[in-house]
Design a protein around this motif. Structure first.
Motif, short mmCIF file in Angstrom:
data_model
loop_
_atom_site.label_atom_id
_atom_site.label_comp_id
_atom_site.label_asym_id
_atom_site.label_seq_id
_atom_site.Cartn_x
_atom_site.Cartn_y
_atom_site.Cartn_z
N LEU A 1 0.83 -1.20 0.00
CA LEU A 1 0.00 0.00 0.00
C LEU A 1 0.87 1.26 0.00
O LEU A 1 0.60 2.23 -0.72
N ALA A 2 1.94 1.22 0.81
CA ALA A 2 2.85 2.37 0.86
C ALA A 2 3.53 2.58 -0.50
O ALA A 2 3.74 3.71 -0.95
N LYS B 1 -8.52 9.40 -4.59
CA LYS B 1 -9.76 8.96 -3.94
C LYS B 1 -9.73 7.45 -3.67
O LYS B 1 -10.07 6.98 -2.58
N SER B 2 -9.27 6.70 -4.69
CA SER B 2 -9.18 5.25 -4.54
C SER B 2 -8.17 4.88 -3.45
O SER B 2 -8.40 3.98 -2.64
N LEU B 3 -7.04 5.61 -3.43
CA LEU B 3 -6.00 5.34 -2.43
C LEU B 3 -6.52 5.62 -1.02
O LEU B 3 -6.27 4.84 -0.08
N ARG B 4 -7.25 6.71 -0.86
CA ARG B 4 -7.79 7.04 0.47
C ARG B 4 -8.72 5.92 0.96
O ARG B 4 -8.71 5.55 2.14
N GLU B 5 -9.53 5.40 0.05
CA GLU B 5 -10.44 4.33 0.43
C GLU B 5 -9.65 3.08 0.86
O GLU B 5 -10.00 2.42 1.84
N VAL C 1 -6.58 3.02 2.09
CA VAL C 1 -5.92 3.30 3.36
C VAL C 1 -6.93 3.22 4.50
O VAL C 1 -6.64 2.70 5.59
N LEU C 2 -8.13 3.75 4.26
CA LEU C 2 -9.16 3.75 5.30
C LEU C 2 -9.57 2.33 5.69
O LEU C 2 -9.82 2.02 6.86
N GLN C 3 -9.64 1.43 4.68
CA GLN C 3 -10.10 0.07 4.92
C GLN C 3 -8.95 -0.90 5.24
O GLN C 3 -9.19 -2.06 5.58
N ALA C 4 -7.72 -0.43 5.11
CA ALA C 4 -6.57 -1.33 5.22
C ALA C 4 -6.37 -1.81 6.65
O ALA C 4 -6.45 -1.03 7.61
N ASN C 5 -6.09 -3.10 6.79
CA ASN C 5 -5.67 -3.70 8.05
C ASN C 5 -4.24 -4.18 7.84
O ASN C 5 -3.99 -5.25 7.31
N VAL C 6 -3.32 -3.31 8.19
CA VAL C 6 -1.91 -3.57 7.89
C VAL C 6 -1.06 -3.20 9.09
O VAL C 6 -1.51 -2.51 10.02
N VAL C 7 0.19 -3.63 9.04
CA VAL C 7 1.16 -3.30 10.09
C VAL C 7 2.26 -2.46 9.45
O VAL C 7 2.91 -2.90 8.49
N THR D 1 2.10 10.62 3.39
CA THR D 1 2.27 10.49 1.94
C THR D 1 0.98 10.84 1.21
O THR D 1 0.99 11.52 0.18
N VAL D 2 -0.14 10.35 1.76
CA VAL D 2 -1.44 10.66 1.14
C VAL D 2 -1.67 12.18 1.13
O VAL D 2 -2.12 12.74 0.13
N GLU D 3 -1.33 12.85 2.23
CA GLU D 3 -1.52 14.29 2.28
C GLU D 3 -0.56 15.01 1.33
O GLU D 3 -0.89 16.05 0.77
N GLN D 4 0.66 14.45 1.19
CA GLN D 4 1.59 15.04 0.22
C GLN D 4 1.01 14.97 -1.19
O GLN D 4 1.13 15.90 -1.99
#
Length: 454
Positions: free
Chosen positions: A85-86, A111-115, A117-123, A132-135
């Motif tokens: 994801l990163a 928009k797709s990336l935000r979705e 990130v919002l739904q991601a279950n990651v470590v 990065t998203v805000e950049q």
């Protein structure tokens, strides 16, 4: 002996993708997890019951579990999902910053990336991912502003180009009728219309009001020019007969002058006839060409006869040229001047002979006169220089100026001594600079006095 590292083999008991139980619904992994290649695992931990947690600034967050796997494998799986994801986020950032990705496409991808990130279950480093998203969002906002400015600039440039076309069309249309080059101007008007159409298809569209205003002016200029052109050519036929009659009279006069031997006045008369010919306008092409052939034949007959006489005179003038070349050599030998009075006397005698020698060929007049003027100028300059040396008024002024400078130099020397005695080094240094300048002037003035014999 092979140095290749041993290939990893599946671990017994590693669960299939269907067995993974994330904390929230998520896509199943495509392959068996492997050890993480980044430090993302450091942001997570695995509880004794196999539940995986990720550390965030707000505390730990449960992300899911990986049954029948070691704690390391469970962490590696969720860390790998973070890294993927990163990587997607970094790739989008690079595309926004380094490529010509449009703002519209970039916003859709963001928009797709935000979705995700919002739904991601990651470590992994979730604040870094959010950063990065805000950049990306910031870069897209900047890109949108740049694109907006670019569109505005493109619209401004497009309007300016059309304004240039309109201005040129108006300039062509406003030409005085008698100065218009109809063929070129008509062709240029057609080209301007083609350029206008090209701009409409290739440049950004203008606002309706600007477009209408420019087109109205452009159309008015074209229509005005076309009307003037039609009127001009309608009158032109009427003028042809008048021009023909005028030029017939000029031809008759030229034919009478063609046998004249009064070279100067007749040459002037032909010049006048040529001016009148140009002012007479044009007859029809056939009449104009025929009349011009007659006029030129008469003109050529006169000037050919004149050239034949000039050629005969040149034979005589060549002999005069030889005499003057010898006199010029004698005059040039007077320079450099050793005895001014003798040089003046000798030059006067040479000038008398020069005047008596007569004319030289036309092609040599300037060369000979220039050479003699140079010698005369040199002797005049020498005479003026000698007079200045003996001018008592100039000598007196030069002596007075030198005395003033001597007093100034003496006063400065005294001031420097006084400043040094007081320990005022700054003032002394400034005075020495001034003394240096005044001393230079004094040396120059004393040199000038020597010229006056003082």
């Amino acid at each position: 002996m092979s140095t290749d590292a041993p290939k990893p083999t599946p671990r017994p008991g590693v669960p299939t993708p269907a067995a993974i139980k994330p904390h929230a619904p998520a896509a199943a992994p495509a392959a068996t997890p492997v050890a993480a290649s980044s430090n993302s695992v450091t942001f997570g931990r695995v509880a004794d019951d196999g539940t995986v947690f990720v550390r965030t600034p707000d505390g730990e967050k449960e992300v899911g579990s990986y049954p029948d796997a070691t704690h390391e494998e469970a962490l590696a799986y969720f860390a790998r999902k973070y890294d993927e994801l990163a990587a997607s986020a970094n790739l989008l950032l690079q595309r926004v910053v380094q490529t010509d990705l449009s703002t519209q496409d970039g916003q859709a991808a963001l928009k797709s990336l935000r979705e995700q990130v919002l739904q991601a279950n990651v470590v992994g480093d979730l604040p870094a991912l959010d950063n990065t998203v805000e950049q990306i969002a910031t870069a897209l906002a900047a890109k949108a502003e740049v694109e907006s400015k670019a569109r505005a600039e493109a619209k401004k440039e497009s309007a300016a180009k059309r304004e240039e076309l309109v201005a040129e069309a108006e300039k062509i249309a406003s030409q005085p009728v008698e100065k218009v080059q109809w063929k070129q101007s008509t062709a240029r008007m057609r080209e301007l219309l083609d350029e206008w159409k090209t701009l409409q298809h290739s440049q950004v569209r203008l606002d309706k009001e600007t477009e209408h205003s420019l087109w109205t002016r452009f159309s008015a200029a074209r229509n005005g020019f076309d009307k003037t052109r039609r009127t001009h050519f309608a009158k032109l036929d009427e003028e042809h007969s008048s021009a023909k009659a005028t030029k017939q009279k000029l031809v008759e006069e030229a034919e009478k002058l063609s046998e004249s031997t009064e070279w100067g006045p007749t040459a002037g008369a032909f010049k006048r006839l040529m001016s009148e010919w140009k002012r007479a306008g044009r007859a029809s092409r056939a009449d104009d060409d025929a009349l011009w052939a007659k006029f030129k034949a008469a003109q050529d007959a006169f000037f050919n006869a004149k050239d034949e006489v000039a050629a005969a005179e040149n034979v005589e003038f060549e002999a005069n040229l030889k005499v003057k070349e010898e006199l010029l050599t004698q005059a040039q030998a007077l320079v450099p001047i050793k005895d001014l009075e003798k040089a003046k006397k000798d030059l006067h005698a040479i000038q008398d002979k020069w005047d008596a020698a007569g004319k030289v060929p036309r092609k040599d007049i300037e060369r000979m006169e220039r050479g003699m003027r140079k010698v005369e100028q040199t002797i005049r300059e020498a005479e003026n220089k000698q007079w200045k040396k003996t001018d008592p008024e100039l000598a007196a002024r030069a002596g007075s100026f030198a005395q003033q400078l001597q007093r100034a130099v003496s006063d400065l020397q005294d001031e420097i001594t006084a400043a040094e005695a007081k320990g005022d080094d700054k003032k002394a240094a400034k005075l020495r600079e001034e003394l240096k300048t005044k001393q230079t002037w004094l040396d120059q003035a004393m040199g000038g006095l020597k010229e006056f014999g003082s």
